[in-house]
Design an enzyme around this catalytic site. Structure first.
Site, PDB file in Angstrom:
ATOM      1  N   HIS A   1       0.637  -0.582   0.266  1.00  0.00           N
ATOM      2  CA  HIS A   1       0.014   0.092   0.131  1.00  0.00           C
ATOM      3  C   HIS A   1       1.269   1.231   0.001  1.00  0.00           C
ATOM      4  CE1 HIS A   1      -2.914  -3.280   1.237  1.00  0.00           C
ATOM      5  NE2 HIS A   1      -3.617  -1.481   1.348  1.00  0.00           N
ATOM      6  N   PRO A   2       0.376   2.326  -0.531  1.00  0.00           N
ATOM      7  CA  PRO A   2       1.725   3.752  -0.839  1.00  0.00           C
ATOM      8  C   PRO A   2       0.897   3.753   0.343  1.00  0.00           C
ATOM      9  CG  PRO A   2      -0.980   3.949  -2.011  1.00  0.00           C
ATOM     10  CD  PRO A   2      -0.924   2.202  -1.441  1.00  0.00           C
TER      11      PRO A   2
ATOM     12  N   PHE B   1       1.120   3.674   6.738  1.00  0.00           N
ATOM     13  CA  PHE B   1      -0.123   3.912   7.315  1.00  0.00           C
ATOM     14  C   PHE B   1      -1.825   3.738   6.280  1.00  0.00           C
ATOM     15  CE2 PHE B   1      -3.778   6.942   8.394  1.00  0.00           C
ATOM     16  CZ  PHE B   1      -3.973   6.447   9.956  1.00  0.00           C
TER      17      PHE B   1
ATOM     18  N   SER C   1      -6.132   4.019  -5.918  1.00  0.00           N
ATOM     19  CA  SER C   1      -5.284   4.837  -4.829  1.00  0.00           C
ATOM     20  C   SER C   1      -5.344   6.422  -5.495  1.00  0.00           C
ATOM     21  CB  SER C   1      -3.710   4.573  -4.890  1.00  0.00           C
ATOM     22  OG  SER C   1      -3.885   3.075  -3.943  1.00  0.00           O
TER      23      SER C   1
ATOM     24  N   ILE D   1      -5.551   3.588   6.283  1.00  0.00           N
ATOM     25  CA  ILE D   1      -6.987   4.446   6.332  1.00  0.00           C
ATOM     26  C   ILE D   1      -7.687   5.113   5.159  1.00  0.00           C
ATOM     27  CG2 ILE D   1      -6.123   6.169   6.487  1.00  0.00           C
ATOM     28  CD1 ILE D   1      -7.647   7.229   8.663  1.00  0.00           C
TER      29      ILE D   1
ATOM     30  N   GLU E   1      -8.990   7.857  -4.677  1.00  0.00           N
ATOM     31  CA  GLU E   1      -9.566   7.776  -3.210  1.00  0.00           C
ATOM     32  C   GLU E   1      -8.758   8.611  -2.608  1.00  0.00           C
ATOM     33  OE1 GLU E   1     -10.021   2.894  -3.713  1.00  0.00           O
ATOM     34  OE2 GLU E   1      -7.879   3.513  -2.324  1.00  0.00           O
ATOM     35  N   GLN E   2      -6.918   9.204  -2.764  1.00  0.00           N
ATOM     36  CA  GLN E   2      -6.029  10.292  -2.293  1.00  0.00           C
ATOM     37  C   GLN E   2      -6.603  11.532  -2.712  1.00  0.00           C
ATOM     38  OE1 GLN E   2      -2.214   9.695  -1.646  1.00  0.00           O
ATOM     39  NE2 GLN E   2      -2.251   7.596  -1.695  1.00  0.00           N
TER      40      GLN E   2
END
Length: 169
Positions: free
Chosen positions: A68-69, A120, A85, A122, A88-89
């Site tokens: 995961h990044p 991390f 991603s 989330i 999402e980001q």
């Protein structure tokens, strides 16, 4: 968007081609879920996929989490995130952070990785940058076993949203 009946009829190769990207850089999750067809619901499909992750040996789960990044990290700045991603980001505004926020994310990403050995994770969709930074701070103080369980629950939230965007229930 294929419906669940179409998913249940798919051969393994087509199933993995469609669903292999739901879990970040882990087509093995879709491969492991395929034999459990037919699925009664998208939720049951997702449960089978999460079971594959949870049943994986500890080393494989750690490698999975490491795929995961980091949030607003080097991959994001290099624009080398997966499409999912990136979306999402971006939904949390992590592609539009101030230099001060970038420094905070860099500091927290480094501290989290040093403490837990993984990035991390989330589910950022629907959360503000401030909420994400606050969650970082809280989770840094947690017990490693509890934090790994939380990371997997966040993966479950992320992947369920991704799956809902790919399969009609």
């Amino acid at each position: 968007m294929p419906d669940l009946a179409a998913i249940n009829r798919m051969e393994a190769e087509a199933f993995v081609a469609l669903l292999g990207g739901v879990f970040e850089h882990a087509p093995w999750v879709a491969e492991a879920a395929w034999p459990h067809r037919p699925f009664a619901s998208v939720g049951a499909l997702h449960d089978a996929m999460m079971q594959a992750v949870r049943a994986a040996p500890a080393e494989r789960r750690r490698a999975f989490l490491n795929n995961h990044p980091e949030l607003a990290g080097p991959e994001a700045r290099a624009r080398s995130l997966t499409v999912e991603s990136t979306r999402e980001q971006g939904s949390a505004g992590l592609d539009r952070i101030t230099p001060e926020e970038a420094a905070a994310f860099d500091r927290l990403n480094a501290a989290y990785r040093a403490r837990f050995g993984v990035p991390f994770i989330i589910a950022v969709r629907g959360r503000s940058r401030a909420e994400i930074l606050a969650a970082f701070e809280v989770r840094l103080a947690r017990d490693p076993a509890d934090e790994q369980a939380t990371a997997l629950e966040e993966v479950a939230l992320i992947t369920r949203m991704r799956l809902d965007g790919l399969v009609a229930d």
